[in-house]
Design an enzyme around this catalytic site. Structure first.
Site: not given
Ligand code: AMP
Length: 136
Positions: A99, A101
């Site tokens: 993913h 950001h």
């Molecule tokens: P990463 O640290 O790059 O793996 O980012 C994962 C992101 O996913 C974090 O910023 C979380 O806040 C976000 N996240 C996790 N679960 C959810 C969810 N159910 N809906 C929206 N964002 C989420």
């Protein structure tokens, strides 16, 4: 993929604040935003991160980011944005589904991307050579 929270979101088993969807990509608001409008661009096809995502899927994500980021910026009255991707746990990757950001930014918003590292004498050359060797 089983036990993957983003696969569950893609399959609508878990809700999300969706802002955009096409055949390959889903984009929704991060539940714990770094800034208002912080968006995740997620390929529907499961991969772990940049190391195993296929080129076509990666291109679809980049295309969606290019399309979405300026519009998100405008919608939240931001004046810039960061695009980021964490790869592996030590980088901060918490969700093991690729993913990206999109983080809207404003002047003096206090969000810091520290870049204060310093190389020791000769170290920059040594590291450059190690990386080039890996590319061979
Ligand atoms: P990463 O640290 O790059 O793996 O980012 C994962 C992101 O996913 C974090 O910023 C979380 O806040 C976000 N996240 C996790 N679960 C959810 C969810 N159910 N809906 C929206 N964002 C989420």
């Amino acid at each position: 993929m089983e036990d993957c929270i983003f696969c569950k979101i893609i399959e609508s088993k878990i809700p999300c604040s969706k802002i955009y969807e096409n055949e390959q990509v889903l984009a929704f608001l991060d539940i714990n935003p770094a800034a208002p409008g912080h968006t995740l661009v997620v390929p529907k096809k499961h991969s772990m991160n940049i190391t195993d995502i296929d080129f076509n899927t990666l291109g679809q994500c980049i295309g969606a980011i290019k399309n979405l980021a300026p519009k998100i910026m405008k919608a939240v009255n931001a004046t810039g944005f960061n695009i980021g991707m964490n790869n592996f746990k030590s980088s901060g990757q918490a969700v093991m589904h690729s993913h990206f950001h999109i983080i809207p930014r404003k002047e003096n918003d206090g969000l810091m991307l520290p870049r204060q590292g310093k190389y020791k004498e000769g170290e920059i050359e040594e590291i450059k050579n190690k990386i080039i060797k890996e590319l061979d």
